[in-house]
Design a protein around this motif. Structure first.
Motif, PDB file in Angstrom:
ATOM      1  N   ALA A 188      81.664  46.247  -8.037  1.00  0.00           N
ATOM      2  CA  ALA A 188      82.711  45.443  -7.406  1.00  0.00           C
ATOM      3  C   ALA A 188      83.591  46.302  -6.506  1.00  0.00           C
ATOM      4  CB  ALA A 188      83.547  44.754  -8.483  1.00  0.00           C
ATOM      5  N   ASP A 189      83.910  47.502  -6.964  1.00  0.00           N
ATOM      6  CA  ASP A 189      84.750  48.409  -6.168  1.00  0.00           C
ATOM      7  C   ASP A 189      84.103  48.748  -4.835  1.00  0.00           C
ATOM      8  OD1 ASP A 189      86.541  48.470  -8.255  1.00  0.00           O
ATOM      9  OD2 ASP A 189      85.915  50.429  -9.016  1.00  0.00           O
ATOM     10  N   SER A 190      82.761  48.809  -4.817  1.00  0.00           N
ATOM     11  CA  SER A 190      82.055  49.263  -3.622  1.00  0.00           C
ATOM     12  C   SER A 190      82.281  48.348  -2.424  1.00  0.00           C
ATOM     13  CB  SER A 190      80.552  49.382  -3.914  1.00  0.00           C
ATOM     14  OG  SER A 190      79.977  48.092  -4.110  1.00  0.00           O
ATOM     15  N   ILE A 191      82.618  47.088  -2.680  1.00  0.00           N
ATOM     16  CA  ILE A 191      82.836  46.150  -1.573  1.00  0.00           C
ATOM     17  C   ILE A 191      83.975  46.627  -0.673  1.00  0.00           C
ATOM     18  CG2 ILE A 191      83.409  43.770  -0.960  1.00  0.00           C
ATOM     19  CD1 ILE A 191      82.318  42.940  -3.728  1.00  0.00           C
ATOM     20  N   GLY A 192      85.033  47.144  -1.297  1.00  0.00           N
ATOM     21  CA  GLY A 192      86.206  47.568  -0.544  1.00  0.00           C
ATOM     22  C   GLY A 192      85.987  48.755   0.360  1.00  0.00           C
ATOM     23  N   ARG A 193      84.845  49.403   0.249  1.00  0.00           N
ATOM     24  CA  ARG A 193      84.570  50.574   1.087  1.00  0.00           C
ATOM     25  C   ARG A 193      84.113  50.185   2.494  1.00  0.00           C
ATOM     26  NH1 ARG A 193      84.703  55.242  -1.756  1.00  0.00           N
ATOM     27  NH2 ARG A 193      83.593  56.335  -0.080  1.00  0.00           N
ATOM     28  N   TRP A 194      83.769  48.910   2.683  1.00  0.00           N
ATOM     29  CA  TRP A 194      83.341  48.485   4.023  1.00  0.00           C
ATOM     30  C   TRP A 194      83.884  47.118   4.426  1.00  0.00           C
ATOM     31  CZ3 TRP A 194      80.590  43.946   4.388  1.00  0.00           C
ATOM     32  CH2 TRP A 194      79.973  43.478   3.208  1.00  0.00           C
ATOM     33  N   TYR A 195      84.183  46.284   3.447  1.00  0.00           N
ATOM     34  CA  TYR A 195      84.633  44.925   3.762  1.00  0.00           C
ATOM     35  C   TYR A 195      86.074  44.924   4.270  1.00  0.00           C
ATOM     36  CZ  TYR A 195      86.429  40.227   2.978  1.00  0.00           C
ATOM     37  OH  TYR A 195      87.052  39.011   3.134  1.00  0.00           O
ATOM     38  N   ASP A 196      86.316  44.188   5.346  1.00  0.00           N
ATOM     39  CA  ASP A 196      87.646  44.059   5.939  1.00  0.00           C
ATOM     40  C   ASP A 196      87.851  42.595   6.318  1.00  0.00           C
ATOM     41  OD1 ASP A 196      89.959  44.035   7.430  1.00  0.00           O
ATOM     42  OD2 ASP A 196      89.380  45.682   8.756  1.00  0.00           O
ATOM     43  N   PRO A 197      88.759  41.883   5.647  1.00  0.00           N
ATOM     44  CA  PRO A 197      88.939  40.458   5.938  1.00  0.00           C
ATOM     45  C   PRO A 197      89.374  40.183   7.368  1.00  0.00           C
ATOM     46  CG  PRO A 197      90.707  41.281   4.547  1.00  0.00           C
ATOM     47  CD  PRO A 197      89.667  42.352   4.596  1.00  0.00           C
ATOM     48  N   ALA A 198      89.893  41.210   8.032  1.00  0.00           N
ATOM     49  CA  ALA A 198      90.289  41.038   9.430  1.00  0.00           C
ATOM     50  C   ALA A 198      89.086  41.099  10.373  1.00  0.00           C
ATOM     51  CB  ALA A 198      91.308  42.107   9.826  1.00  0.00           C
ATOM     52  N   VAL A 199      87.977  41.616   9.863  1.00  0.00           N
ATOM     53  CA  VAL A 199      86.774  41.782  10.681  1.00  0.00           C
ATOM     54  C   VAL A 199      85.641  40.877  10.205  1.00  0.00           C
ATOM     55  CG1 VAL A 199      84.992  43.411  11.430  1.00  0.00           C
ATOM     56  CG2 VAL A 199      87.386  44.158  11.224  1.00  0.00           C
ATOM     57  N   ASN A 200      85.431  40.833   8.886  1.00  0.00           N
ATOM     58  CA  ASN A 200      84.319  40.063   8.322  1.00  0.00           C
ATOM     59  C   ASN A 200      84.673  38.591   8.210  1.00  0.00           C
ATOM     60  OD1 ASN A 200      84.222  42.976   6.708  1.00  0.00           O
ATOM     61  ND2 ASN A 200      82.223  42.252   7.415  1.00  0.00           N
ATOM     62  N   PHE A 201      83.673  37.718   8.356  1.00  0.00           N
ATOM     63  CA  PHE A 201      83.930  36.279   8.302  1.00  0.00           C
ATOM     64  C   PHE A 201      84.029  35.738   6.883  1.00  0.00           C
ATOM     65  CE2 PHE A 201      79.250  36.565   8.960  1.00  0.00           C
ATOM     66  CZ  PHE A 201      78.800  35.907   7.826  1.00  0.00           C
ATOM     67  N   THR A 202      83.507  36.478   5.888  1.00  0.00           N
ATOM     68  CA  THR A 202      83.645  36.044   4.502  1.00  0.00           C
ATOM     69  C   THR A 202      85.114  36.142   4.097  1.00  0.00           C
ATOM     70  OG1 THR A 202      81.425  36.871   3.986  1.00  0.00           O
ATOM     71  CG2 THR A 202      82.908  36.446   2.125  1.00  0.00           C
ATOM     72  N   PRO A 203      85.726  35.056   3.617  1.00  0.00           N
ATOM     73  CA  PRO A 203      87.147  35.113   3.260  1.00  0.00           C
ATOM     74  C   PRO A 203      87.378  35.944   2.004  1.00  0.00           C
ATOM     75  CG  PRO A 203      86.224  33.003   2.621  1.00  0.00           C
ATOM     76  CD  PRO A 203      85.154  33.706   3.402  1.00  0.00           C
ATOM     77  N   ALA A 204      88.515  36.599   1.935  1.00  0.00           N
ATOM     78  CA  ALA A 204      88.858  37.409   0.767  1.00  0.00           C
ATOM     79  C   ALA A 204      88.891  36.567  -0.500  1.00  0.00           C
ATOM     80  CB  ALA A 204      90.196  38.107   0.992  1.00  0.00           C
ATOM     81  N   SER A 205      89.187  35.272  -0.350  1.00  0.00           N
ATOM     82  CA  SER A 205      89.257  34.378  -1.512  1.00  0.00           C
ATOM     83  C   SER A 205      87.907  34.227  -2.208  1.00  0.00           C
ATOM     84  CB  SER A 205      89.771  33.000  -1.078  1.00  0.00           C
ATOM     85  OG  SER A 205      88.905  32.431  -0.097  1.00  0.00           O
ATOM     86  N   ALA A 206      86.818  34.611  -1.524  1.00  0.00           N
ATOM     87  CA  ALA A 206      85.490  34.525  -2.135  1.00  0.00           C
ATOM     88  C   ALA A 206      85.366  35.424  -3.357  1.00  0.00           C
ATOM     89  CB  ALA A 206      84.418  34.903  -1.111  1.00  0.00           C
ATOM     90  N   PHE A 207      86.195  36.452  -3.418  1.00  0.00           N
ATOM     91  CA  PHE A 207      86.111  37.423  -4.518  1.00  0.00           C
ATOM     92  C   PHE A 207      87.169  37.189  -5.597  1.00  0.00           C
ATOM     93  CE2 PHE A 207      85.128  39.706  -0.448  1.00  0.00           C
ATOM     94  CZ  PHE A 207      83.752  39.604  -0.554  1.00  0.00           C
ATOM     95  N   ASP A 208      87.849  36.032  -5.551  1.00  0.00           N
ATOM     96  CA  ASP A 208      88.958  35.794  -6.483  1.00  0.00           C
ATOM     97  C   ASP A 208      88.532  35.805  -7.940  1.00  0.00           C
ATOM     98  OD1 ASP A 208      90.756  35.642  -4.443  1.00  0.00           O
ATOM     99  OD2 ASP A 208      90.930  33.440  -4.443  1.00  0.00           O
ATOM    100  N   GLY A 209      87.308  35.419  -8.228  1.00  0.00           N
ATOM    101  CA  GLY A 209      86.889  35.340  -9.624  1.00  0.00           C
ATOM    102  C   GLY A 209      86.349  36.628 -10.200  1.00  0.00           C
ATOM    103  N   VAL A 210      86.254  37.681  -9.389  1.00  0.00           N
ATOM    104  CA  VAL A 210      85.626  38.919  -9.846  1.00  0.00           C
ATOM    105  C   VAL A 210      86.399  39.560 -10.995  1.00  0.00           C
ATOM    106  CG1 VAL A 210      85.010  41.277  -9.193  1.00  0.00           C
ATOM    107  CG2 VAL A 210      84.509  39.382  -7.634  1.00  0.00           C
ATOM    108  N   ALA A 211      87.707  39.661 -10.841  1.00  0.00           N
ATOM    109  CA  ALA A 211      88.518  40.315 -11.878  1.00  0.00           C
ATOM    110  C   ALA A 211      88.386  39.609 -13.215  1.00  0.00           C
ATOM    111  CB  ALA A 211      89.984  40.367 -11.440  1.00  0.00           C
ATOM    112  N   ASP A 212      88.379  38.274 -13.190  1.00  0.00           N
ATOM    113  CA  ASP A 212      88.248  37.523 -14.439  1.00  0.00           C
ATOM    114  C   ASP A 212      86.890  37.770 -15.094  1.00  0.00           C
ATOM    115  OD1 ASP A 212      90.760  36.445 -14.229  1.00  0.00           O
ATOM    116  OD2 ASP A 212      90.090  34.558 -13.320  1.00  0.00           O
ATOM    117  N   SER A 213      85.838  37.805 -14.292  1.00  0.00           N
ATOM    118  CA  SER A 213      84.502  38.009 -14.856  1.00  0.00           C
ATOM    119  C   SER A 213      84.356  39.402 -15.455  1.00  0.00           C
ATOM    120  CB  SER A 213      83.433  37.773 -13.794  1.00  0.00           C
ATOM    121  OG  SER A 213      83.517  38.742 -12.770  1.00  0.00           O
ATOM    122  N   LEU A 214      85.023  40.385 -14.868  1.00  0.00           N
ATOM    123  CA  LEU A 214      84.930  41.752 -15.381  1.00  0.00           C
ATOM    124  C   LEU A 214      85.847  41.986 -16.574  1.00  0.00           C
ATOM    125  CD1 LEU A 214      84.760  43.806 -12.046  1.00  0.00           C
ATOM    126  CD2 LEU A 214      82.886  43.110 -13.543  1.00  0.00           C
ATOM    127  N   ALA A 215      86.773  41.069 -16.796  1.00  0.00           N
ATOM    128  CA  ALA A 215      87.735  41.242 -17.897  1.00  0.00           C
ATOM    129  C   ALA A 215      87.128  40.904 -19.252  1.00  0.00           C
ATOM    130  CB  ALA A 215      88.967  40.379 -17.647  1.00  0.00           C
TER     131      ALA A 215
END
Length: 262
Positions: A188-215
């Motif tokens: 999950a951390d690896s996404i932040g090494r290249w993903y930029d919501p200002a550049v990529n079309f995938t909205p940041a909200s797409a990853f909202d459930g990640v923290a809950d799933s990893l908890a």
């Protein structure tokens, strides 16, 4: 009877736990790590726990490492456990990251397996246990490329199972659900090494459930026990999904896939 067992990706997670458990059972374990610093850490931890095993370096993407290990060791069982995960939307994920996963999870696993299979043919017996994933049996959103590499691993495992049966060589897969080894977190951390919501079309909200799933990840000890049991069982199941809830979930998804709309 004591077995000689080589495990890849033994620096952490399931590989390390399984290596320690097998060594404690009296087996001759060769625990391999990708880089030398991991070797030092593993040697130190094993000594502190009073566990006797051999630690060596094996980067499964390095053909020289593979050639060295194949020349040095004769084994009864290969536990092909090394793997990496890079997360992100497959429509935008940099291709070099996808290739890196296939290099480790598929090509590295296959090259090493082919090498030991040649030795197993001469021995007229042997076993390979592949650590796959629940993602090898269905596609998890935003880790589709990782799942693709594990789908590919499943295919070669099934092919080897059929093709090597006449040579008394056993093949099995282990498919973990969501366990707390740190592997999923780093993916999950690896996404932040290249993903930029200002550049990529995938909205940041797409990853909202990640923290809950990893908890709510599970204790990896039980999955390591599955790997150990499959390795030592003379007649294991080919596919070993754990926990049972994950197995049931995957089976339902596979059934539903026949009627899902595009």
């Amino acid at each position: 009877m004591s077995k000689t067992i080589l495990i890849t990706g033994a620096a952490s997670g399931f590989g390390k736990i399984a290596a320690f458990k097998l060594a404690e059972k009296g087996h001759n374990v060769i625990a391999t790590t990708q880089v030398y610093p991991q070797m030092s850490d593993l040697i130190r931890e094993a000594a502190e726990k009073g566990i006797e095993l051999t630690v060596d370096k094996l980067d499964v993407t390095n053909s020289r490492d593979i050639a060295y290990v194949l020349k040095k060791y004769d084994i009864d069982i290969l536990i092909s456990n090394a793997g990496i995960m890079e997360g992100g939307p497959i429509a935008e994920q940099p291709l070099e990251l996808v290739r890196s996963m296939f290099d480790v999870n598929f090509f590295g696993a296959l090259e090493l397996a082919q090498g030991f299979i040649k030795k197993f043919i001469q021995q007229k017996k042997g076993k390979i246990v592949f650590t796959s994933s629940m993602g090898g049996l269905w596609t998890v959103p935003y880790v589709a490329a990782y799942c693709a590499s594990k789908h590919a691993l499943e295919a070669i495992a099934e092919g080897l199972k059929t093709e090597l049966a006449p040579f008394n060589i056993k093949i099995a897969t282990c498919n973990p659900g969501v366990f707390g080894t740190g592997f999923n977190d780093r993916g999950a951390d690896s996404i932040g090494r290249w993903y930029d919501p200002a550049v990529n079309f995938t909205p940041a909200s797409a990853f909202d459930g990640v923290a809950d799933s990893l908890a709510h990840q599970l204790n990896p000890e039980s999955m390591a026990d599955v790997i150990v049991n499959v390795a030592l069982d003379e007649t294991p199941n080919f596919r070993n999904v754990h926990p049972k809830e994950t197995e049931d979930f995957v089976k339902q998804l596979q059934s539903d896939a026949w009627s899902v709309k595009s």
